[in-house]
Design a protein around this motif. Structure first.
Motif, PDB file in Angstrom:
ATOM      1  N   TRP A  10       3.871   1.016   3.453  1.00 13.85           N
ATOM      2  CA  TRP A  10       3.792  -0.430   3.233  1.00 13.85           C
ATOM      3  C   TRP A  10       2.330  -0.808   3.079  1.00 13.85           C
ATOM      4  O   TRP A  10       1.506  -0.541   3.962  1.00 13.85           O
ATOM      5  CB  TRP A  10       4.415  -1.179   4.414  1.00 13.85           C
ATOM      6  CG  TRP A  10       5.904  -1.020   4.488  1.00 13.85           C
ATOM      7  CD1 TRP A  10       6.600   0.092   4.872  1.00 13.85           C
ATOM      8  CD2 TRP A  10       6.890  -2.007   4.166  1.00 13.85           C
ATOM      9  NE1 TRP A  10       7.950  -0.128   4.814  1.00 13.85           N
ATOM     10  CE2 TRP A  10       8.156  -1.416   4.382  1.00 13.85           C
ATOM     11  CE3 TRP A  10       6.822  -3.327   3.728  1.00 13.85           C
ATOM     12  CZ2 TRP A  10       9.349  -2.103   4.166  1.00 13.85           C
ATOM     13  CZ3 TRP A  10       8.005  -4.022   3.511  1.00 13.85           C
ATOM     14  CH2 TRP A  10       9.246  -3.405   3.739  1.00 13.85           C
ATOM     15  N   TYR A  11       2.001  -1.451   1.961  1.00 12.28           N
ATOM     16  CA  TYR A  11       0.598  -1.750   1.678  1.00 12.28           C
ATOM     17  C   TYR A  11       0.444  -3.111   1.011  1.00 12.28           C
ATOM     18  O   TYR A  11       1.357  -3.624   0.374  1.00 12.28           O
ATOM     19  CB  TYR A  11      -0.011  -0.658   0.790  1.00 12.28           C
ATOM     20  CG  TYR A  11       0.628  -0.533  -0.580  1.00 12.28           C
ATOM     21  CD1 TYR A  11       0.079  -1.162  -1.691  1.00 12.28           C
ATOM     22  CD2 TYR A  11       1.796   0.225  -0.770  1.00 12.28           C
ATOM     23  CE1 TYR A  11       0.656  -1.038  -2.953  1.00 12.28           C
ATOM     24  CE2 TYR A  11       2.378   0.356  -2.016  1.00 12.28           C
ATOM     25  CZ  TYR A  11       1.800  -0.283  -3.112  1.00 12.28           C
ATOM     26  OH  TYR A  11       2.388  -0.168  -4.351  1.00 12.28           O
ATOM     27  N   GLU A  12      -0.732  -3.674   1.198  1.00  9.24           N
ATOM     28  CA  GLU A  12      -1.111  -4.967   0.623  1.00  9.24           C
ATOM     29  C   GLU A  12      -2.396  -4.736  -0.171  1.00  9.24           C
ATOM     30  O   GLU A  12      -3.337  -4.104   0.317  1.00  9.24           O
ATOM     31  CB  GLU A  12      -1.297  -5.983   1.752  1.00  9.24           C
ATOM     32  CG  GLU A  12      -2.311  -7.078   1.536  1.00  9.24           C
ATOM     33  CD  GLU A  12      -1.844  -8.168   0.587  1.00  9.24           C
ATOM     34  OE1 GLU A  12      -2.299  -8.112  -0.577  1.00  9.24           O
ATOM     35  OE2 GLU A  12      -1.076  -9.057   0.996  1.00  9.24           O
ATOM     36  N   PHE A  13      -2.437  -5.239  -1.402  1.00 10.21           N
ATOM     37  CA  PHE A  13      -3.591  -4.976  -2.259  1.00 10.21           C
ATOM     38  C   PHE A  13      -4.895  -5.574  -1.732  1.00 10.21           C
ATOM     39  O   PHE A  13      -5.982  -5.100  -2.088  1.00 10.21           O
ATOM     40  CB  PHE A  13      -3.321  -5.476  -3.679  1.00 10.21           C
ATOM     41  CG  PHE A  13      -2.463  -4.547  -4.490  1.00 10.21           C
ATOM     42  CD1 PHE A  13      -2.922  -3.305  -4.869  1.00 10.21           C
ATOM     43  CD2 PHE A  13      -1.178  -4.928  -4.856  1.00 10.21           C
ATOM     44  CE1 PHE A  13      -2.133  -2.439  -5.609  1.00 10.21           C
ATOM     45  CE2 PHE A  13      -0.380  -4.072  -5.608  1.00 10.21           C
ATOM     46  CZ  PHE A  13      -0.857  -2.827  -5.986  1.00 10.21           C
ATOM     47  N   ALA A  14      -4.828  -6.594  -0.895  1.00 12.75           N
ATOM     48  CA  ALA A  14      -6.050  -7.175  -0.341  1.00 12.75           C
ATOM     49  C   ALA A  14      -6.586  -6.374   0.841  1.00 12.75           C
ATOM     50  O   ALA A  14      -7.687  -6.641   1.319  1.00 12.75           O
ATOM     51  CB  ALA A  14      -5.798  -8.619   0.095  1.00 12.75           C
ATOM     52  N   SER A  15      -5.831  -5.393   1.312  1.00 10.15           N
ATOM     53  CA  SER A  15      -6.187  -4.641   2.515  1.00 10.15           C
ATOM     54  C   SER A  15      -7.154  -3.500   2.207  1.00 10.15           C
ATOM     55  O   SER A  15      -6.789  -2.554   1.505  1.00 10.15           O
ATOM     56  CB  SER A  15      -4.912  -4.074   3.156  1.00 10.15           C
ATOM     57  OG  SER A  15      -5.208  -3.031   4.050  1.00 10.15           O
ATOM     58  N   PRO A  16      -8.375  -3.555   2.735  1.00 13.93           N
ATOM     59  CA  PRO A  16      -9.331  -2.468   2.492  1.00 13.93           C
ATOM     60  C   PRO A  16      -8.832  -1.119   2.995  1.00 13.93           C
ATOM     61  O   PRO A  16      -8.988  -0.098   2.316  1.00 13.93           O
ATOM     62  CB  PRO A  16     -10.585  -2.919   3.264  1.00 13.93           C
ATOM     63  CG  PRO A  16     -10.458  -4.408   3.352  1.00 13.93           C
ATOM     64  CD  PRO A  16      -8.991  -4.656   3.504  1.00 13.93           C
ATOM     65  N   TYR A  17      -8.231  -1.103   4.173  1.00 15.92           N
ATOM     66  CA  TYR A  17      -7.767   0.174   4.717  1.00 15.92           C
ATOM     67  C   TYR A  17      -6.596   0.745   3.913  1.00 15.92           C
ATOM     68  O   TYR A  17      -6.410   1.967   3.863  1.00 15.92           O
ATOM     69  CB  TYR A  17      -7.395   0.020   6.190  1.00 15.92           C
ATOM     70  CG  TYR A  17      -8.589  -0.122   7.094  1.00 15.92           C
ATOM     71  CD1 TYR A  17      -9.456   0.944   7.306  1.00 15.92           C
ATOM     72  CD2 TYR A  17      -8.872  -1.322   7.736  1.00 15.92           C
ATOM     73  CE1 TYR A  17     -10.564   0.822   8.132  1.00 15.92           C
ATOM     74  CE2 TYR A  17      -9.978  -1.462   8.560  1.00 15.92           C
ATOM     75  CZ  TYR A  17     -10.825  -0.386   8.755  1.00 15.92           C
ATOM     76  OH  TYR A  17     -11.929  -0.510   9.570  1.00 15.92           O
TER      77      TYR A  17
END
Length: 209
Positions: A10-17
């Motif tokens: 699960w990922y979010e494009f704004a998330s650096p990590y």
């Protein structure tokens, strides 16, 4: 023949990590023997549920400063370029819809990596439809047709349902991982542990097909 267990990313494009994870997770999952499932979603509803109007890295400046320094160290360790976007977090709604659209067509992984490379590897604004259109063109996709389909009611509804699922399953940030037994792990620094858990649980319950 043994079925490979599913492993959700699960990922979010704004998330650096999530950037750090997305650029290395395919190889890591293959080596662990698990089937990688990409789950693009939005952190906005997650933050709202916790009473936050923006990223905690903005709400707590000391935490934000530490995060960017940590990102510098981690990006160097993985051999990845790092540029801090001029606006953080960026609006990632269209990018998430596009990534979700690509799941059924098979181009979500390469699109996801290209978006992260543009955002955190080159410092580009991925909220700009022209930037995303350029990425789609580079993948051999027709930007106008693809963006139109991503903005359809069907895709919008699908993303809303995925966000609701994230909330119901207890996702609190990105990246997050779910092993097939439902065990959740949070953070780029938990990727290896999450993969080991998923592979170990699968070996314990192996059933030949």
């Amino acid at each position: 023949m043994i079925r490979r267990p599913f492993f959700e990313f699960w990922y979010e494009f704004a998330s650096p990590y999530s950037y750090l994870t997305a650029m290395r997770i395919e190889q890591a999952a293959a080596e662990a023997g698990v089937e990688l499932v990409w789950r693009p979603f939005l952190l906005g509803p997650i933050f709202k549920a916790q009473g936050w109007g923006t990223s905690p890295f903005n709400l707590y400046p000391a935490k934000g400063r530490y995060m960017w320094r940590d990102m510098e160290r981690e990006a160097a360790r993985f051999g990845l370029p790092l540029y801090r976007p001029s606006l953080f977090p960026q609006n990632t709604l269209l990018a998430a819809r596009l990534a979700l659209l690509g799941l059924d067509k098979g181009w979500t992984p390469v699109f996801t990596q290209a978006v992260y490379a543009a955002e955190f590897g080159e410092g580009r604004d991925i909220s700009d439809p022209q930037v995303l259109s350029g990425i789609l063109s580079g993948l051999g996709l027709d930007p106008e047709t693809t963006v139109h389909e991503a903005q359809s009611d069907a895709t919008k509804g699908r993303l809303r349902r995925l966000n609701d699922e994230a909330l119901s399953r207890g996702v609190i940030g990105a990246p997050s991982f779910f092993a097939e037994d439902g065990e959740m792990f949070w953070g780029n620094d938990r990727l290896d542990q999450a993969l080991e858990w998923a592979a170990t649980q699968a070996r314990r319950s192996e059933v030949p097909l």
